[in-house]
Design a protein around this motif. Structure first.
Motif: not given
Length: 258
Positions: A39-65
């Motif tokens: 349905w969209n063979p040409t892809g996206m025209l512009e770049v969209s991005s989102f950022s999210r801050v995470y707490p320090q206690r989640r750092e170990k789990h995020l590194l693993k996964c």
């Protein structure tokens, strides 16, 4: 005879709530077609991005996964980055992105990962028929003491009430601080939000709220699945010793018993 407290006078039942023909009403929640990359063979025209801050206690789990998260997003043409210095996660579209809505799903993934949701469960949000809801329960209780008491009742002994509520609603539930993070279908999340709000507004357990709503004819077992509600049949279910009933099956608010 007292009814359950409501969030406001504008919280009125919708037409699909009172319609007895639920088969026709439930079709509005179904996903008709999944996205096809053609349905969209040409892809996206512009770049969209989102950022999210995470707490320090989640750092170990995020590194693993994070390798698993990166490979899952790569299949949809989305790039991701984990910044350990400033503690935030970023997702953005690439030239290989075809689904315009996948970046919103990736944003929801970051929000769930930062809220102590396991990565294996959070990755299911990338599916079309899966959604999530963040319920703010800190503002529902009239005081901090009553909120802490209701929070203990909501969890139950060894999280028995929480596990039984997951079985009844077919949703994944994670209680974190003053919020409840849930994942499931659109219809199941809507039912879950009603139950959670009534629990903290009236200071009751989830099993008591479900029983009250069934007796009042608002949320019976034939309403959604046309089968018996598995809540009372769950092996984790324990009958309450502090249950008070009035004529008609309504339950007194727990605030009157404090």
């Amino acid at each position: 005879m007292e009814e359950l407290k409501s969030l406001g006078k504008h919280n009125k039942p919708k037409p699909w709530d009172v319609d007895p023909d639920m088969e026709r009403c439930l079709e509005r929640w179904a996903v008709e077609k999944k996205f096809d990359p053609t349905w969209n063979p040409t892809g996206m025209l512009e770049v969209s991005s989102f950022s999210r801050v995470y707490p320090q206690r989640r750092e170990k789990h995020l590194l693993k996964c994070w390798p698993r998260v990166k490979s899952a997003l790569k299949e949809h043409g989305v790039s991701c980055e984990l910044n350990l210095v400033e503690r935030y996660m970023t997702v953005s579209t690439t030239k290989k992105t075809r689904d315009p809505y996948i970046i919103v799903k990736a944003r929801d993934l970051l929000r769930l990962l930062s809220r102590s949701v396991p990565a294996r469960q959070a990755l299911k949000i990338l599916e079309d028929d899966m959604s999530y809801d963040i319920i703010n329960i800190g503002r529902l209780a009239p005081s901090k003491e009553k909120f802490l008491i209701t929070r203990v009742l909501f969890l139950g002994h060894k999280s028995s009430s929480l596990k039984t509520l997951e079985t009844s609603t077919n949703c994944f539930i994670r209680l974190q601080g003053n919020t409840v993070a849930a994942m499931g279908s659109f219809r199941a999340l809507r039912r879950l939000r009603i139950i959670v709000e009534h629990c903290f507004l009236n200071g009751m357990r989830p099993s008591d709220v479900l029983k009250t709503m069934e007796d009042a004819g608002k949320c019976g077992p034939n309403r959604f699945t046309k089968e018996k509600d598995p809540f009372t049949d769950s092996p984790w279910y324990l009958p309450s010793a502090n249950t008070y009933w009035e004529d008609g099956g309504y339950m007194l608010p727990l605030y009157d018993r404090f």
